[in-house]
Design a protein around this motif. Structure first.
Motif, short mmCIF file in Angstrom:
data_model
loop_
_atom_site.label_atom_id
_atom_site.label_comp_id
_atom_site.label_asym_id
_atom_site.label_seq_id
_atom_site.Cartn_x
_atom_site.Cartn_y
_atom_site.Cartn_z
N THR A 271 3.54 0.11 0.33
CA THR A 271 4.04 0.92 1.45
C THR A 271 3.67 0.37 2.81
OG1 THR A 271 2.04 2.30 1.36
CG2 THR A 271 3.96 3.02 0.07
N GLY A 272 2.66 -0.48 2.89
CA GLY A 272 2.18 -0.96 4.19
C GLY A 272 2.58 -2.39 4.47
N GLN A 273 1.73 -3.07 5.21
CA GLN A 273 2.00 -4.44 5.62
C GLN A 273 2.04 -5.37 4.40
OE1 GLN A 273 -0.90 -6.02 8.28
NE2 GLN A 273 -0.01 -8.06 8.34
N ASP B 98 -1.04 2.09 -4.62
CA ASP B 98 -0.33 1.36 -3.57
C ASP B 98 -0.32 -0.16 -3.83
OD1 ASP B 98 1.03 1.21 -1.02
OD2 ASP B 98 -0.83 0.41 -0.19
N LEU B 99 -0.97 -0.59 -4.90
CA LEU B 99 -1.14 -2.03 -5.11
C LEU B 99 -0.03 -2.63 -5.98
CD1 LEU B 99 -4.98 -2.22 -5.76
CD2 LEU B 99 -3.74 -2.54 -3.61
N MET B 100 0.34 -3.87 -5.64
CA MET B 100 1.30 -4.63 -6.43
C MET B 100 0.82 -6.07 -6.49
SD MET B 100 5.43 -5.09 -5.95
CE MET B 100 5.23 -5.87 -4.34
#
Length: 447
Positions: free
Chosen positions: A277-279, A314-316
């Motif tokens: 979702t973030g940078q 949130d991790l990929m």
């Protein structure tokens, strides 16, 4: 490079076994007939004649006929524009480096090298100049900003010869040039990519960090318990996943067990931990990598700092990329000076703008389009370029045809930097027949 007389003798010898009659003499006479040198372009008749002969003999100057075939396939429709070399080689430590062909204009160059091991079996299908991008250089005069690259195109195990393409792209000069290749190491690298299912991350829990491990340098550093999540890697070539998860050091660890038959000092394991979702790639900003020993086995640990279980969802994690050597690089000193032909070019200063940025210079050669734009970013390399030709036909190049794209912020003028981009045509064009050029939706040049 051999002189004209030696070159003629090589051609005669190469053709001696062919029954070509008048055709052979016609090729040779055209190649060596006196001619007036045109300004801005070296004579091409010898190169074209060489290509004609190569097409008939399959391999006139190349050591390996199989590699000559690979070379012709890669040159494709550019064969007539390419140069062919004979006798341009250097040898050290039992390895010969010879230039066999080149394709170039005033700022874009592809040089094809045969690298032959005459005394051992130290090369392979992934023969590389230097070690991981270092220990070699391709230098052209009057060039500042540039990009370099290399790729092994094929390997002939019978002759122990590799065909390697080196590429160079910089800003334009419009001058004939001599490329200087310097090389200190030659290696046969191995590489592969291993996939990690994304569900692997979501299923992990916090692990215990151990301080009692021995790094290669003899130091201590926290890692995950080796073997806690042991799993084979598809196409792993002896590597296996040892541990994956969080540690109380505030890091997310990816750990692999290493096979014994590799040069550990040249091992690199790469991956990217992204935020959904973030940078993009934000967790790679705090990354450490260590090689350590545990109970007689060797492990490679990648730790992404500042990543805890609270952001698990949130991790990929991207695939693991392995780059390593099985034998040490061959060291030596190889140097070649390679004369490059420069085709005619057209230069325009259109005084147009794209996205509010001035288009300072457009250079067209039969091979490439080059653009210089006063810009504060390098994003123009992602744009589609559309050409309208004299006969009304269109030629469209996309981001995959952009071979060079960089922004030089060190030369800011009027608050902007300097963007340079180069696009490679799929086949030779006639620059004078280009009627207009559009970058994206904006026409930047029109006759």
């Amino acid at each position: 490079m051999k002189n004209k007389r030696d070159f003629r003798q090589d051609m005669d010898q190469a053709l001696s076994g062919l029954t070509l009659g008048e055709k052979k003499e016609e090729i040779l006479e055209k190649a060596f007939a006196p001619q007036k040198k045109r300004k801005g372009r070296m004579a091409r008749r010898v190169a074209v004649a060489c290509l004609a002969v190569c097409a008939l003999t399959a391999a006139v100057f190349a050591f390996s006929p199989g590699l000559r075939q690979i070379l012709n396939q890669h040159l494709g429709s550019w064969q007539e524009e390419s140069q062919q070399f004979s006798g341009l080689e250097t040898e050290d430590n039992g390895i010969v480096v010879r230039a066999v062909s080149a394709l170039s204009d005033d700022g874009f160059t592809q040089i094809y090298l045969e690298i032959q091991d005459k005394t051992g079996d130290r090369l392979g299908e992934n023969t590389s100049l230097g070690s991981y991008g270092s220990d070699w250089n391709l230098e052209l005069p009057s060039q500042e900003m540039a990009t370099m690259g290399q790729k092994c195109l094929g390997y002939d195990p019978e002759s122990r010869t590799a065909l390697v393409k080196v590429s160079w792209s910089g800003e334009t000069t419009g001058e004939e040039q001599v490329a200087k290749l310097t090389l200190q190491k030659i290696s046969a690298r191995e590489e592969f990519t291993a996939s990690l299912p994304q569900t692997e991350i979501a299923s992990r829990i916090q692990k215990t960090i151990l301080a009692e491990n021995t790094q290669k340098a003899g130091e201590k550093s926290p890692v995950l318990q080796p073997g806690e999540e042991a799993a084979p890697l598809e196409e792993g070539k002896g590597f296996s996943l040892s541990a994956l998860g969080f540690g109380d050091d505030g890091a997310f660890h990816v750990q692999v067990k290493c096979p014994e038959d590799i040069c550990l000092e040249y091992l690199n394991v790469l991956t990217t931990l992204r935020s959904r979702t973030g940078q993009e790639a934000q967790y790679n900003q705090s990354l450490t990598q260590i090689l350590f020993e545990w109970e007689g086995e060797l492990y490679y640990d990648i730790a992404f700092g500042g990543v805890g279980p609270e952001i698990l969802d949130d991790l990929m994690l991207e695939d693991l990329y392995f780059l390593y050597l099985k034998i040490r690089p061959v060291e030596g000193n190889w140097e070649l000076e390679i004369p490059l032909e420069t085709p005619d070019q057209l230069v325009y200063t259109p005084e147009t703008q794209v996205e509010g940025c001035p288009v300072n210079r457009i250079v067209l050669t039969p091979m490439t389009l080059s653009l210089e734009i006063g810009s504060d970013h390098a994003g123009f390399g992602q744009s589609t370029v559309t050409f309208v030709m004299e006969d009304g036909s269109k030629l469209v190049l996309d981001k995959g045809d952009c071979v060079t794209s960089f922004w030089n912020g060190l030369e800011k003028q009027n608050g902007t930097g300097h963007f340079f981009g180069r696009w490679l045509f799929p086949k030779a064009i006639q620059p004078e027949k280009v009627q207009s050029i559009a970058l994206g939706d904006t026409v930047i040049f029109s006759k």
